[in-house]
Design a protein around this motif. Sequence first.
Motif, PDB file in Angstrom:
ATOM      1  N   VAL A 214       2.605  -5.697  -1.674  1.00 27.90           N
ATOM      2  CA  VAL A 214       1.442  -4.810  -1.709  1.00 27.90           C
ATOM      3  C   VAL A 214       0.215  -5.657  -2.055  1.00 27.90           C
ATOM      4  O   VAL A 214       0.156  -6.277  -3.115  1.00 27.90           O
ATOM      5  N   VAL A 215      -0.729  -5.697  -1.131  1.00 33.42           N
ATOM      6  CA  VAL A 215      -1.906  -6.563  -1.252  1.00 33.42           C
ATOM      7  C   VAL A 215      -3.131  -5.697  -1.524  1.00 33.42           C
ATOM      8  O   VAL A 215      -3.338  -4.673  -0.863  1.00 33.42           O
ATOM      9  N   TRP A 216      -3.923  -6.119  -2.480  1.00 36.53           N
ATOM     10  CA  TRP A 216      -5.125  -5.372  -2.871  1.00 36.53           C
ATOM     11  C   TRP A 216      -6.301  -5.821  -2.013  1.00 36.53           C
ATOM     12  O   TRP A 216      -6.759  -6.952  -2.082  1.00 36.53           O
ATOM     13  N   ARG A 217      -6.776  -4.909  -1.174  1.00 38.26           N
ATOM     14  CA  ARG A 217      -7.938  -5.173  -0.313  1.00 38.26           C
ATOM     15  C   ARG A 217      -8.897  -3.993  -0.503  1.00 38.26           C
ATOM     16  O   ARG A 217      -8.904  -3.049   0.288  1.00 38.26           O
ATOM     17  N   PRO A 218      -9.659  -4.008  -1.551  1.00 40.04           N
ATOM     18  CA  PRO A 218     -10.444  -2.821  -1.912  1.00 40.04           C
ATOM     19  C   PRO A 218     -11.471  -2.439  -0.855  1.00 40.04           C
ATOM     20  O   PRO A 218     -12.184  -3.285  -0.323  1.00 40.04           O
ATOM     21  N   SER A 219     -11.513  -1.159  -0.581  1.00 34.22           N
ATOM     22  CA  SER A 219     -12.516  -0.616   0.339  1.00 34.22           C
ATOM     23  C   SER A 219     -13.672  -0.027  -0.465  1.00 34.22           C
ATOM     24  O   SER A 219     -13.445   0.619  -1.497  1.00 34.22           O
ATOM     25  N   THR A 250     -12.231  -1.742   5.344  1.00 32.96           N
ATOM     26  CA  THR A 250     -12.857  -2.375   4.180  1.00 32.96           C
ATOM     27  C   THR A 250     -14.304  -2.766   4.477  1.00 32.96           C
ATOM     28  O   THR A 250     -14.942  -3.422   3.659  1.00 32.96           O
ATOM     29  N   ASN A 251     -14.808  -2.345   5.619  1.00 33.02           N
ATOM     30  CA  ASN A 251     -16.203  -2.593   5.997  1.00 33.02           C
ATOM     31  C   ASN A 251     -17.030  -1.358   5.619  1.00 33.02           C
ATOM     32  O   ASN A 251     -16.729  -0.248   6.067  1.00 33.02           O
ATOM     33  N   SER A 252     -18.070  -1.543   4.824  1.00 34.32           N
ATOM     34  CA  SER A 252     -18.848  -0.391   4.362  1.00 34.32           C
ATOM     35  C   SER A 252     -19.485   0.377   5.521  1.00 34.32           C
ATOM     36  O   SER A 252     -19.687   1.588   5.432  1.00 34.32           O
ATOM     37  N   SER A 253     -19.779  -0.301   6.616  1.00 27.67           N
ATOM     38  CA  SER A 253     -20.416   0.392   7.742  1.00 27.67           C
ATOM     39  C   SER A 253     -19.449   1.328   8.460  1.00 27.67           C
ATOM     40  O   SER A 253     -19.869   2.215   9.206  1.00 27.67           O
ATOM     41  N   GLN A 255     -17.579   3.574   7.106  1.00 26.19           N
ATOM     42  CA  GLN A 255     -17.625   4.899   6.477  1.00 26.19           C
ATOM     43  C   GLN A 255     -16.290   5.630   6.604  1.00 26.19           C
ATOM     44  O   GLN A 255     -16.241   6.854   6.835  1.00 26.19           O
ATOM     45  N   ALA A 256     -15.220   4.884   6.538  1.00 21.17           N
ATOM     46  CA  ALA A 256     -13.860   5.444   6.604  1.00 21.17           C
ATOM     47  C   ALA A 256     -12.951   4.561   5.757  1.00 21.17           C
ATOM     48  O   ALA A 256     -13.251   3.384   5.503  1.00 21.17           O
ATOM     49  N   SER A 257     -11.849   5.121   5.316  1.00 23.84           N
ATOM     50  CA  SER A 257     -10.875   4.357   4.525  1.00 23.84           C
ATOM     51  C   SER A 257      -9.554   5.116   4.532  1.00 23.84           C
ATOM     52  O   SER A 257      -9.410   6.170   5.159  1.00 23.84           O
ATOM     53  N   ALA A 258      -8.595   4.566   3.840  1.00 24.88           N
ATOM     54  CA  ALA A 258      -7.321   5.241   3.546  1.00 24.88           C
ATOM     55  C   ALA A 258      -6.860   4.642   2.229  1.00 24.88           C
ATOM     56  O   ALA A 258      -7.412   3.635   1.769  1.00 24.88           O
ATOM     57  N   HIS A 259      -5.870   5.233   1.612  1.00 25.82           N
ATOM     58  CA  HIS A 259      -5.364   4.629   0.385  1.00 25.82           C
ATOM     59  C   HIS A 259      -4.480   3.421   0.695  1.00 25.82           C
ATOM     60  O   HIS A 259      -4.499   2.445  -0.028  1.00 25.82           O
ATOM     61  N   TYR A 260      -3.726   3.513   1.784  1.00 27.29           N
ATOM     62  CA  TYR A 260      -2.781   2.450   2.131  1.00 27.29           C
ATOM     63  C   TYR A 260      -2.772   2.231   3.654  1.00 27.29           C
ATOM     64  O   TYR A 260      -3.024   3.152   4.430  1.00 27.29           O
ATOM     65  N   VAL A 261      -2.425   0.979   4.038  1.00 27.56           N
ATOM     66  CA  VAL A 261      -2.116   0.656   5.432  1.00 27.56           C
ATOM     67  C   VAL A 261      -0.794  -0.106   5.446  1.00 27.56           C
ATOM     68  O   VAL A 261      -0.642  -1.083   4.703  1.00 27.56           O
ATOM     69  N   VAL A 262       0.156   0.330   6.277  1.00 25.53           N
ATOM     70  CA  VAL A 262       1.480  -0.290   6.361  1.00 25.53           C
ATOM     71  C   VAL A 262       1.562  -1.115   7.640  1.00 25.53           C
ATOM     72  O   VAL A 262       1.213  -0.617   8.723  1.00 25.53           O
ATOM     73  N   ASN A 263       2.008  -2.371   7.547  1.00 24.03           N
ATOM     74  CA  ASN A 263       2.093  -3.191   8.772  1.00 24.03           C
ATOM     75  C   ASN A 263       3.332  -2.815   9.600  1.00 24.03           C
ATOM     76  O   ASN A 263       4.154  -1.985   9.181  1.00 24.03           O
ATOM     77  N   THR A 264       3.465  -3.430  10.771  1.00 26.75           N
ATOM     78  CA  THR A 264       4.498  -2.982  11.717  1.00 26.75           C
ATOM     79  C   THR A 264       5.910  -3.296  11.256  1.00 26.75           C
ATOM     80  O   THR A 264       6.839  -2.551  11.574  1.00 26.75           O
TER      81      THR A 264
END
Length: 523
Positions: A214-219, A250-253, A255-264
């Motif tokens: 689990v990698v922290w990539r703050p949005s 994680t790009n402020s422009s 204007q969207a996010s999620a709590h988590y993203v799971v890779n393939t």
Amino acid sequence: MRPFRVLALASLAAGVLAACADQPTTPRAAPVAEDGQLQLDPLFNGAAAEFGVPADLLKAVGFAETGWQMVRGEAEFIGQPRAFGVMALRGAHLERGAALAGVSAAEARFRPEANIRAAAAVLASLADELQVNRADYAAWAPAVARYSGIVAPEGQAAYVHDGVYAVLNAGVPADQAGGRATLGARRVAPGFPRPAVAPAPSGPRMGATLSASVVWRPSPNYSSRGTYPVHMVVIHSCESSYSSCWSWLTNSSAQASAHYVVNTTGSEISKLVYESQKAWHVGATYYCSRNNSTDCRWDGVQSNYFTVGIEHAGYASQTSWPSGQIRESAILACQISKRHDVPRDRNHIVSHARLQPYDRTDPGANWPWTDYMSRINTACDAGEALIVDNNNSLNDPAKEKFEIGTGWTQSDNIPEYYGGGYYHAPTGAVSDPAVFWFYLPAAASKTVDAWWTDLDNRSTTAPYIAYNASGTEVGRASANQQVNGGKWNTLGTWSFTAGWNKIILSRWTTEGSFVVADAVRIR
């Protein structure tokens, strides 16, 4: 002038004419096998030769993007163009590639051959701009990064190292492909800076433990939940690759996010927003009429206030979802449900499309809901049980441990394994068991389940034998490992004593097959 450049220029001239109308012009069917799968090797090899792109690199890009499936991207994030085809071409790259390849944009979207040729043309043009030594696979990395369309340097680095070149280095097992192609392992270190990663801050673990990193990539794209509790989990598909997905969110422009993203593969999960905060993953106001009249008290409330969003690398139009990705997502959903008392049913673990049906379809018709919900419940049940995995790094050494004999072979070839791979060994008159140890603080009657990966070369009489802490046999079962793989199978309920008890899987049975030691559960 080299032949592929002559062809490229000729194709460009043809493309100018073809671009006059956005309609298919010269339809050519892709080779299709008897089972209906696309035969992609001729298409990859032909495009590679035509445009001077290494065929294996072209295949690796396609697999990293779509798993070699012909996808038709749907809208997921505002401002992100939809992706199409085996190569996930989108936006300006699709238009540019179509022109260079001499096909219409419509052909590049919907015809496999045109899509692959257009992608090869884009990669070739990027190689020209960057003056890439085309014979050097490592030198192609900057062109691959630009092909991704990712702007953030960390996203580009992850796409190159953990996406395309990871595929190139590992190759692609035949049973994991959406279309038919061959790609053997090729050891290449890309000429590109490596991505930096930071472990995510963790909360209390509840239910089964994730195998994924689990990698922290703050949005920056989040806000307060106010007084609303978490009460639903929303399942999304990114409509892109993993790196592209978390980079976008994680790009402020954006204007969207999620709590988590799971890779393939399920090997990595990006954590973008704390569950205590409101991520911006559903655009719709909640109405219970869309959700089987569930929680009507929140009608008119913006859905993000009481939901946690899980994005998944992939596409709503893809025909199947990788088992590793489904497994880790299910464990994550279990943990979320336990942390927030979310009911584990289809009215509280829902698709994005259910809450926002007027303009979203994800995660699509082929999301395996039955299997997914079963895995969630299994993972949650596991929170109250002891699970002994064949990989001791996943065991709690105070309660669980695994020992293996000398004649066993480690493997992860069959993807339905539990936790960290499995061991297999040939059957015969030999005393060389796999041993699953578990500690009980007091004597108790326990039900024991076993997990294996099934295959037609497995034993139909795999012997599991239970012993108490004194070494006395307390029960045994014979399992048919040719069936019922990828799930828990009950062996029996037996009386154990305080201390270290054990379940052994013996090889001593009818010769000519294999037994598989994967995991046992004691509940």
